[in-house]
Design an enzyme around this catalytic site. Structure first.
Site, PDB file in Angstrom:
ATOM      1  N   ASP A  87       9.043  -2.980  15.789  1.00  0.00           N
ATOM      2  CA  ASP A  87       9.552  -0.971  16.842  1.00  0.00           C
ATOM      3  C   ASP A  87       9.395  -1.264  18.384  1.00  0.00           C
ATOM      4  O   ASP A  87       9.666  -2.313  18.764  1.00  0.00           O
ATOM      5  CB  ASP A  87       7.869  -0.391  16.960  1.00  0.00           C
ATOM      6  CG  ASP A  87       8.177   0.116  15.239  1.00  0.00           C
ATOM      7  OD1 ASP A  87       9.218   0.397  15.144  1.00  0.00           O
ATOM      8  OD2 ASP A  87       6.720   0.231  14.672  1.00  0.00           O
ATOM      9  N   ARG A 138      19.660  -6.563   6.298  1.00  0.00           N
ATOM     10  CA  ARG A 138      20.227  -5.435   5.165  1.00  0.00           C
ATOM     11  C   ARG A 138      20.713  -4.102   6.711  1.00  0.00           C
ATOM     12  O   ARG A 138      20.041  -4.075   7.899  1.00  0.00           O
ATOM     13  CB  ARG A 138      19.162  -4.291   5.510  1.00  0.00           C
ATOM     14  CG  ARG A 138      19.177  -5.421   3.673  1.00  0.00           C
ATOM     15  CD  ARG A 138      18.078  -4.740   2.642  1.00  0.00           C
ATOM     16  NE  ARG A 138      19.017  -3.360   1.855  1.00  0.00           N
ATOM     17  CZ  ARG A 138      19.710  -3.730   1.068  1.00  0.00           C
ATOM     18  NH1 ARG A 138      20.635  -5.272   0.696  1.00  0.00           N
ATOM     19  NH2 ARG A 138      21.059  -2.322   0.746  1.00  0.00           N
ATOM     20  N   TYR A 182      11.870  -7.497  12.675  1.00  0.00           N
ATOM     21  CA  TYR A 182      11.365  -6.491  13.154  1.00  0.00           C
ATOM     22  C   TYR A 182      10.728  -5.816  14.361  1.00  0.00           C
ATOM     23  O   TYR A 182       9.315  -6.162  14.223  1.00  0.00           O
ATOM     24  CB  TYR A 182      11.260  -5.204  11.913  1.00  0.00           C
ATOM     25  CG  TYR A 182      11.479  -3.940  12.496  1.00  0.00           C
ATOM     26  CD1 TYR A 182      12.913  -3.310  12.736  1.00  0.00           C
ATOM     27  CD2 TYR A 182      10.300  -3.114  12.420  1.00  0.00           C
ATOM     28  CE1 TYR A 182      13.025  -2.276  12.452  1.00  0.00           C
ATOM     29  CE2 TYR A 182      10.365  -1.626  13.059  1.00  0.00           C
ATOM     30  CZ  TYR A 182      11.468  -1.404  13.131  1.00  0.00           C
ATOM     31  OH  TYR A 182      11.467  -0.066  13.299  1.00  0.00           O
ATOM     32  N   ARG A 214      19.155   9.407   3.588  1.00  0.00           N
ATOM     33  CA  ARG A 214      18.362  10.361   4.177  1.00  0.00           C
ATOM     34  C   ARG A 214      19.765  10.943   5.012  1.00  0.00           C
ATOM     35  O   ARG A 214      20.557  10.014   5.677  1.00  0.00           O
ATOM     36  CB  ARG A 214      17.572   9.699   5.280  1.00  0.00           C
ATOM     37  CG  ARG A 214      16.981   9.029   6.788  1.00  0.00           C
ATOM     38  CD  ARG A 214      16.166   8.901   6.514  1.00  0.00           C
ATOM     39  NE  ARG A 214      16.620   8.284   8.360  1.00  0.00           N
ATOM     40  CZ  ARG A 214      15.525   7.885   9.353  1.00  0.00           C
ATOM     41  NH1 ARG A 214      14.116   8.279   8.947  1.00  0.00           N
ATOM     42  NH2 ARG A 214      15.551   6.824   9.940  1.00  0.00           N
ATOM     43  N   ARG A 226      -2.999  11.073   2.138  1.00  0.00           N
ATOM     44  CA  ARG A 226      -3.514  12.127   2.719  1.00  0.00           C
ATOM     45  C   ARG A 226      -3.644  12.902   1.935  1.00  0.00           C
ATOM     46  O   ARG A 226      -3.216  13.673   1.777  1.00  0.00           O
ATOM     47  CB  ARG A 226      -2.900  11.975   4.151  1.00  0.00           C
ATOM     48  CG  ARG A 226      -1.955  11.192   5.223  1.00  0.00           C
ATOM     49  CD  ARG A 226      -1.885  11.475   6.367  1.00  0.00           C
ATOM     50  NE  ARG A 226      -1.502  10.479   6.848  1.00  0.00           N
ATOM     51  CZ  ARG A 226      -0.419  10.623   8.207  1.00  0.00           C
ATOM     52  NH1 ARG A 226      -0.042  11.999   8.070  1.00  0.00           N
ATOM     53  NH2 ARG A 226       0.631  10.063   8.603  1.00  0.00           N
ATOM     54  N   GLU A 257      22.401   8.447   6.446  1.00  0.00           N
ATOM     55  CA  GLU A 257      22.696   6.976   6.473  1.00  0.00           C
ATOM     56  C   GLU A 257      22.445   6.773   4.259  1.00  0.00           C
ATOM     57  O   GLU A 257      21.873   6.668   3.387  1.00  0.00           O
ATOM     58  CB  GLU A 257      21.430   6.824   6.600  1.00  0.00           C
ATOM     59  CG  GLU A 257      20.777   6.968   8.029  1.00  0.00           C
ATOM     60  CD  GLU A 257      19.412   7.097   8.933  1.00  0.00           C
ATOM     61  OE1 GLU A 257      18.996   6.284   8.261  1.00  0.00           O
ATOM     62  OE2 GLU A 257      19.547   6.996  10.258  1.00  0.00           O
ATOM     63  N   ARG A 293       0.861  -1.537   0.101  1.00  0.00           N
ATOM     64  CA  ARG A 293       0.384  -0.230   0.277  1.00  0.00           C
ATOM     65  C   ARG A 293       0.932   1.335   0.050  1.00  0.00           C
ATOM     66  O   ARG A 293       2.190   1.336   0.543  1.00  0.00           O
ATOM     67  CB  ARG A 293      -0.919   0.051   1.410  1.00  0.00           C
ATOM     68  CG  ARG A 293      -1.269  -1.317   2.015  1.00  0.00           C
ATOM     69  CD  ARG A 293      -2.294  -0.615   2.770  1.00  0.00           C
ATOM     70  NE  ARG A 293      -1.190  -0.525   3.863  1.00  0.00           N
ATOM     71  CZ  ARG A 293      -1.982   0.929   4.792  1.00  0.00           C
ATOM     72  NH1 ARG A 293      -2.334   1.828   4.323  1.00  0.00           N
ATOM     73  NH2 ARG A 293      -1.150   0.746   5.680  1.00  0.00           N
TER      74      ARG A 293
HETATM   75  C1  LIG Z   1      18.001   1.596  12.371  1.00  0.00           C
HETATM   76  C2  LIG Z   1      16.750   1.313  12.930  1.00  0.00           C
HETATM   77  C3  LIG Z   1      16.435   2.347  13.714  1.00  0.00           C
HETATM   78  C4  LIG Z   1      15.004   2.100  13.871  1.00  0.00           C
HETATM   79  N1  LIG Z   1      13.805   3.308  14.785  1.00  0.00           N
HETATM   80  C5  LIG Z   1      12.949   3.366  14.991  1.00  0.00           C
HETATM   81  C6  LIG Z   1      11.743   4.050  15.592  1.00  0.00           C
HETATM   82  O1  LIG Z   1      12.426   5.296  15.123  1.00  0.00           O
HETATM   83  N2  LIG Z   1      10.864   3.545  16.399  1.00  0.00           N
HETATM   84  C7  LIG Z   1      10.902   2.589  16.788  1.00  0.00           C
HETATM   85  O2  LIG Z   1       9.773   1.767  17.808  1.00  0.00           O
HETATM   86  N3  LIG Z   1      11.328   1.534  16.894  1.00  0.00           N
HETATM   87  C8  LIG Z   1      13.102   1.804  15.719  1.00  0.00           C
HETATM   88  N4  LIG Z   1      13.833   0.727  15.865  1.00  0.00           N
HETATM   89  C9  LIG Z   1      13.705  -0.122  16.701  1.00  0.00           C
HETATM   90  C10 LIG Z   1      14.289  -0.856  17.613  1.00  0.00           C
HETATM   91  O3  LIG Z   1      15.436  -0.389  17.170  1.00  0.00           O
HETATM   92  C11 LIG Z   1      14.178  -2.398  18.379  1.00  0.00           C
HETATM   93  O4  LIG Z   1      13.154  -1.846  18.295  1.00  0.00           O
HETATM   94  C12 LIG Z   1      14.830  -1.798  19.750  1.00  0.00           C
HETATM   95  O5  LIG Z   1      15.998  -1.818  19.583  1.00  0.00           O
HETATM   96  C13 LIG Z   1      14.869  -3.845  19.707  1.00  0.00           C
HETATM   97  O6  LIG Z   1      15.491  -3.864  21.684  1.00  0.00           O
HETATM   98  P1  LIG Z   1      15.864  -5.454  22.099  1.00  0.00           P
HETATM   99  O7  LIG Z   1      16.229  -5.472  23.477  1.00  0.00           O
HETATM  100  O8  LIG Z   1      14.824  -6.283  20.817  1.00  0.00           O
HETATM  101  O9  LIG Z   1      17.737  -5.205  20.990  1.00  0.00           O
HETATM  102  P2  LIG Z   1      18.779  -4.713  21.121  1.00  0.00           P
HETATM  103  O10 LIG Z   1      18.353  -3.280  21.106  1.00  0.00           O
HETATM  104  O11 LIG Z   1      19.351  -5.334  20.186  1.00  0.00           O
HETATM  105  O12 LIG Z   1      19.319  -5.280  22.169  1.00  0.00           O
HETATM  106  C14 LIG Z   1      19.925  -6.255  22.324  1.00  0.00           C
HETATM  107  C15 LIG Z   1      21.170  -6.406  23.177  1.00  0.00           C
HETATM  108  O13 LIG Z   1      21.805  -7.853  23.150  1.00  0.00           O
HETATM  109  C16 LIG Z   1      23.786  -7.492  23.024  1.00  0.00           C
HETATM  110  N5  LIG Z   1      23.395  -9.244  22.777  1.00  0.00           N
HETATM  111  C17 LIG Z   1      23.483  -9.533  21.786  1.00  0.00           C
HETATM  112  N6  LIG Z   1      24.042 -10.901  21.530  1.00  0.00           N
HETATM  113  C18 LIG Z   1      25.046 -10.866  23.448  1.00  0.00           C
HETATM  114  C19 LIG Z   1      25.594 -11.970  23.912  1.00  0.00           C
HETATM  115  N7  LIG Z   1      26.161 -13.642  22.878  1.00  0.00           N
HETATM  116  N8  LIG Z   1      25.722 -11.888  24.765  1.00  0.00           N
HETATM  117  C20 LIG Z   1      25.829 -10.361  25.901  1.00  0.00           C
HETATM  118  N9  LIG Z   1      24.827  -9.460  25.098  1.00  0.00           N
HETATM  119  C21 LIG Z   1      24.997  -9.812  23.797  1.00  0.00           C
HETATM  120  C22 LIG Z   1      24.048  -6.613  21.841  1.00  0.00           C
HETATM  121  O14 LIG Z   1      24.986  -5.728  22.256  1.00  0.00           O
HETATM  122  C23 LIG Z   1      21.771  -5.369  22.518  1.00  0.00           C
HETATM  123  O15 LIG Z   1      22.180  -5.020  23.084  1.00  0.00           O
HETATM  124  C24 LIG Z   1      14.516   0.470  14.490  1.00  0.00           C
HETATM  125  C25 LIG Z   1      15.552  -0.121  14.358  1.00  0.00           C
HETATM  126  C26 LIG Z   1      16.711   0.305  13.773  1.00  0.00           C
HETATM  127  C27 LIG Z   1      17.258  -0.724  13.305  1.00  0.00           C
END
Ligand SMILES: Cc1cc2nc3c(=O)[nH]c(=O)nc-3n(C[C@H](O)[C@H](O)[C@H](O)COP(=O)(O)OP(=O)(O)OC[C@H]3O[C@@H](n4cnc5c(N)ncnc54)[C@H](O)[C@@H]3O)c2cc1C
Length: 372
Positions: free
Chosen positions: A355, A248, A353, A279, A175, A305, A171
């Site tokens: 948020d 990616r 993915y 961007r 707006r 980026e 989609r």
């Molecule tokens: C470029 C980008 C932009 C984004 N922008 C938005 C946004 O604008 N709004 C939004 O709502 N969401 C956004 N997101 C999504 C957001 O980043 C995620 O929802 C969030 O970070 C996920 O948290 P998490 O704890 O699952 O993962 P992570 O933040 O990746 O945490 C996992 C942690 O585990 C650690 N780890 C991994 N393996 C090991 C190991 N073996 N031993 C010890 N530690 C380890 C890592 O180092 C990391 O710190 C974006 C994502 C990306 C990629």
């Protein structure tokens, strides 16, 4: 020393679960392989600016429970994402709305804009959609496609739109109102003081060890805990024995500039094909150009980026949830389900993915099931 829970990863999922577990009296240890907490939402203070090191993060949710939970640990400002597109120096409002159509065609009323889009769709006369280009033109017509979709999408995917499958764009929301509030969520904003402060507050009073990779010290950690909540990559946990899940990636080129204002907006998308980046983020505008004390920040930081191919060992950003990778994930999920006393969560543990609000919701839901 025996812990009830070892939480692997000090990102948002790990921190929310650790908080809930500690609050019901569980003994928790959080380990993190990076040198800092907060995972990918980490913000670093530079010259009074909250710099989003792993990409710009804008919090938005319609989930009241998540919003109320986070507000116990931090206050949010009222930032609303209103990105703009720069096509060879012409600036357009995003997402596609009446400001965009006015700039594109000089139309003023919604009726005129609808008529223009319908005319464009009809003159493209596409009956059989075989690729993303045809899909986009059939949805919004050729002008919006050429100026705002084509170059940006090609840069994002590293391939021309004629070689990309049509399903990528199911989609294209348009707006017919003068509304450029991108997420349009009930609750949105940026944590005052930065995302790192939010995670710091969540982890208050909980033992955290940085620079420790669980997978390199697995045996020694396994014997000091009853249960493990693992938020690292699921394929890495199983030593990639079924193959590596693909992502990616994004490469950031960051610059600290000795000027107060570079582009006048937090996010500007470059939608032409000749500009190599997709961007530019100007971090200070997430806090309206002010530091935590309300002072104007004299300098600025920008991040260009570049969408890039991912290779094993690079920072995994966006999971590629195509058929091949989803099948592979299913294989790993089966192995994970056989593990006892270890739970896989978060974006890397579930290869999805999420948020930020979805990650918080998922961690809260898991905590409710696990701790009650
Ligand atoms: C470029 C980008 C932009 C984004 N922008 C938005 C946004 O604008 N709004 C939004 O709502 N969401 C956004 N997101 C999504 C957001 O980043 C995620 O929802 C969030 O970070 C996920 O948290 P998490 O704890 O699952 O993962 P992570 O933040 O990746 O945490 C996992 C942690 O585990 C650690 N780890 C991994 N393996 C090991 C190991 N073996 N031993 C010890 N530690 C380890 C890592 O180092 C990391 O710190 C974006 C994502 C990306 C990629």
């Amino acid at each position: 020393m025996k812990y009830d829970y070892l939480v692997v990863g000090a990102g948002l999922f790990g921190a929310v679960f650790a908080r809930r577990a500690a609050d019901v009296g569980k003994k928790v240890l959080v380990i993190e392989k990076r040198s800092h907490i907060a995972g990918n939402i980490y913000t670093e203070k530079i010259e009074g600016i909250d710099f989003h090191k792993y990409g710009a993060h804008i919090f938005h949710t319609n989930n009241e429970l998540v919003w109320e939970f986070l507000n116990k640990y931090i206050k949010f400002n009222c930032f609303i994402n209103s990105p703009v597109a720069n096509y060879n120096g012409e600036v357009f409002s995003l997402p596609f709305n009446m400001y965009t159509f006015n700039k594109m065609w000089g139309v003023v009323t919604p009726q005129e804009a609808m008529r223009k889009i319908e005319e464009q769709k009809a003159s493209a006369n596409i009956s059989n959609i075989t690729n993303l280009e045809e899909q986009a033109i059939s949805l919004v017509g050729v002008d919006i496609y050429e100026k705002l979709i084509k170059g940006y999408t090609q840069k994002q995917w590293g391939r021309p739109c004629t070689e990309l499958p049509s399903f990528i764009i199911k989609r294209l929301p348009v707006r017919f109102t003068f509304d450029n509030n991108y997420f349009n969520a009930v609750y949105q904003g940026i944590p005052i003081g930065g995302y790192t402060k939010l995670v710091e507050n969540l982890l208050q009073g909980i033992e955290v060890k940085l620079n420790v990779d669980y997978l390199e010290n697995k045996e020694s950690f396994d014997c000091i805990t009853d249960k493990i909540v693992y938020t690292g990559s699921i394929d890495a946990f199983f030593n990639y024995k079924l193959g590596a899940l693909e992502y990616r990636s994004v490469r950031f080129e960051n610059e600290l500039l000795d000027i107060p204002n570079f582009q006048g907006n937090a996010a500007v998308n470059y939608t032409d094909i000749n500009t190599p980046y997709t961007r530019i983020i100007e971090h200070k505008w997430f806090t309206f150009g002010k530091d935590e004390c309300g002072n104007e920040i004299p300098k600025t930081i920008i991040s260009k980026e570049y969408s890039s191919e991912w290779h094993l060992g690079d920072e995994p950003y966006y999971p590629i949830n195509d058929e091949k990778n989803n099948m592979l994930y299913k294989g790993y999920k089966k192995l994970a389900d056989k593990e006892t006393n270890i739970y896989f969560g978060g974006r890397l543990g579930e290869y999805k993915y999420f948020d930020m609000d979805q990650v918080v919701a998922s961690a809260l839901q898991f905590a409710d099931l696990e701790l009650n």
